[in-house]
Design a protein around this motif. Structure first.
Motif, mmCIF file in Angstrom:
data_model
loop_
_atom_site.group_PDB
_atom_site.id
_atom_site.type_symbol
_atom_site.label_atom_id
_atom_site.label_comp_id
_atom_site.label_asym_id
_atom_site.label_seq_id
_atom_site.Cartn_x
_atom_site.Cartn_y
_atom_site.Cartn_z
ATOM 1 N N ASP A 259 0.872 -1.176 0.000
ATOM 2 C CA ASP A 259 0.000 0.000 0.000
ATOM 3 C C ASP A 259 0.909 1.226 0.000
ATOM 4 N N THR B 298 2.462 5.080 -1.450
ATOM 5 C CA THR B 298 2.089 6.388 -1.989
ATOM 6 C C THR B 298 3.344 7.107 -2.458
ATOM 7 N N GLY C 299 -5.885 1.348 -7.210
ATOM 8 C CA GLY C 299 -5.819 2.319 -6.128
ATOM 9 C C GLY C 299 -6.349 3.679 -6.499
ATOM 10 N N HIS C 300 -5.765 4.683 -5.853
ATOM 11 C CA HIS C 300 -6.338 6.023 -5.834
ATOM 12 C C HIS C 300 -5.363 7.011 -6.477
ATOM 13 N N ASP D 247 -4.835 10.666 -5.217
ATOM 14 C CA ASP D 247 -4.031 11.055 -4.055
ATOM 15 C C ASP D 247 -2.679 10.337 -4.033
ATOM 16 N N ASN E 81 -1.874 7.141 -4.320
ATOM 17 C CA ASN E 81 -1.831 5.875 -3.577
ATOM 18 C C ASN E 81 -2.128 4.691 -4.492
ATOM 19 N N HIS F 193 -2.272 0.436 -4.603
ATOM 20 C CA HIS F 193 -2.191 -0.867 -3.950
ATOM 21 C C HIS F 193 -1.432 -1.778 -4.916
ATOM 22 N N SER G 284 3.324 2.837 3.493
ATOM 23 C CA SER G 284 1.953 2.603 3.923
ATOM 24 C C SER G 284 1.154 3.879 3.746
ATOM 25 N N ALA G 285 0.260 3.863 2.778
ATOM 26 C CA ALA G 285 -0.525 5.059 2.484
ATOM 27 C C ALA G 285 -1.771 5.143 3.350
ATOM 28 N N GLU G 286 -2.475 4.012 3.518
ATOM 29 C CA GLU G 286 -3.751 4.078 4.230
ATOM 30 C C GLU G 286 -4.075 2.829 5.035
#
Length: 472
Positions: free
Chosen positions: A347, A349, A379-380, A383, A385, A387, A427-429
């Motif tokens: 995870d 970023t 993922g995102h 922002d 991020n 996975h 580790s983003a989230e």
């Protein structure tokens, strides 16, 4: 430990102190199945007073406590180690929505309230609680806060720490800090609320929270978009931000490997586009019931994307059912990968501008470590991020899980080293949990680790709160 167990039964009732193996089994294995332990007991308090009594008894006996919410974490942070000496403190019975104030824009809840129930309570008041996770039907607010969860709406609303105004916390010695103040402004010293958000149960037990609510956004314009690369996705993000502004609520990415897993393992899933693509983006705009123009804005984004060579094809949701089907392709990835077999979850970023180069460079590095390894990337993008999960190679139709697990340390090290070199985060989230506690410290400066240890020692000098998690 008989005396302690008797004290715990007195505090919460015999029925809520579980010690038999069949009763505790679901509490000592994490959602991924990768982390399992043993517990002295699983205790299920029903109120803050009961939590305080349990924590105080464990503190006096010198017994470690592992706070647990919905047990949906992915890094082993909510399960005990193998010693069988810790008490698992499950907050699952604490499910009261204490108050909703639509004018102030707040909702006050117990830590064990399931995220989907917070959504429902907010909606009943004509408001929105925007955190959205694939596990929202079972994850709890306490766990969301303890891990500083992210999700698919971070682009517009921020991480969990940006959605909380106040907390109620049982400290490691059993005292209760009542910080349930729904104030938008309180400039009277250290921000203790933010100290506990993201602490993964290592500083205390969150038992209640005041959360921010927002105006409801019942109107949506949603599209599943085929793009050629992460670079194209990042460029399309810029287009979407320019065209939609604050209405842009979601900008998710997934590679073809991830989508193929969903199509193979999620009942009813179908590919909305005629031709396969290496990468896909889920774009969603959201607005109030009275707002017009979302569909036009989405079409403008896609039109500009096509003209710029960023978009190869797109499917626009024309109904709530079609929107749900598009979302299922994104939210079903984690579950589908679990069905497929062993997986290494990462995870990470990075600066958004660097995502494309990083993702392009990473795959061949992993191929050198374990030929045939399958990156499942989603993922995102909005922002930064990703996975960046890794599934086992396949031989004769079967996943070679043993080879993946044997190569896991080298695969993870390659990913973490690359992320650190790019000034990102490992580790983003999801938090550090047990799986990344050692790595988390090794990629931080000595000063940063010293500060974290000082905070831990100040609040939990006996080291009884979730030992082995976050800090090794």
């Amino acid at each position: 430990m008989t005396d302690l167990l008797d004290h715990l039964r007195t505090a919460v009732g015999d029925a809520h102190v579980l010690t038999a193996d069949p009763d505790v089994a679901a509490y000592v294995v994490d959602w991924t199945g990768m982390y399992a332990g043993r517990a002295l007991a699983v205790v299920r308090p029903g109120s803050t007073a009961e939590v305080a009594a349990v924590v105080a008894a464990c503190h006096e006996a010198g017994v470690a406590i592992v706070p647990q919410g919905g047990n949906t974490g992915l890094v082993g942070g909510g399960v005990p180690d193998a010693s069988g000496e810790a008490v698992v403190l499950s907050l699952g019975r604490m499910r009261t929505v204490r108050a909703v104030d639509p004018v102030a824009g707040t909702i006050t809840v117990d830590a064990g309230v399931v995220l989907a129930d917070v959504h429902a309570a907010a909606a009943d008041a004509g408001r929105l609680f925007p955190m959205s996770l694939g596990s929202e039907g079972s994850c709890t607010i306490g766990g969301n806060l303890a891990t500083n969860a992210g999700g698919t709406a971070v682009l517009r609303y921020g991480m969990t720490r940006e959605l909380v105004l106040g907390l109620e916390v049982v400290l490691p010695d059993g005292r209760v800090w009542d910080g349930l103040r729904g104030l938008r402004k309180d400039n009277t010293g250290y921000d203790l609320t933010q100290l506990f958000v993201g602490s993964e149960g290592t500083l205390g037990v969150i038992t209640g929270a005041v959360l921010r609510l927002f105006p409801a956004t019942p109107r949506h314009a949603t599209a599943w978009v085929a793009v050629a690369s992460v670079e194209a996705a990042v460029s399309l993000l810029g287009v979407a931000q320019s065209r939609a502004g604050a209405h842009l609520s979601t900008f998710e990415i997934a590679n073809r490997q991830a989508v193929d897993l969903v199509l193979a393992h999620l009942p009813g899933a179908t590919d909305p586009l005629a031709e396969p693509s290496d990468w896909y983006v889920l774009v969603e705009l959201a607005g109030a019931a009275t707002e017009e123009g979302l569909d036009d804005a989405l079409e403008a984004i896609l039109g500009e994307g096509v003209e710029a060579g960023l978009v190869a094809d797109a499917a626009i949701a024309g109904s709530p059912a079609q929107r749900s089907a598009l979302w299922a392709l994104r939210e079903g990835i984690s579950e589908a990968q679990k069905v497929e077999g062993a997986t290494l979850k990462h995870d990470v970023t990075l600066p958004i501008a660097d995502l494309a180069a990083w993702a392009t460079a990473m795959a061949p590095v992993l191929e050198e470590v374990l030929p045939g390894v399958r990156p499942v990337t989603y993922g995102h993008v909005g922002d930064g991020n990703l996975h960046y999960n890794v599934s086992a190679p396949v031989l004769d139709g079967k996943g070679r899980d043993a080879e993946l697990l044997a190569a896991a340390p080298d695969l993870s090290r390659a990913i973490y080293d690359s992320v650190a070199a790019g000034h990102g985060s490992i580790s983003a989230e999801h938090g550090l949990g047990r799986s990344k506690a050692v790595a988390g410290s090794s990629y931080k400066s000595g000063v940063e680790v010293d500060l974290m240890r000082a905070v831990k020692h100040a609040l939990d000098p006996r080291g009884l709160m979730n030992p082995g998690v976050l800090l090794p």
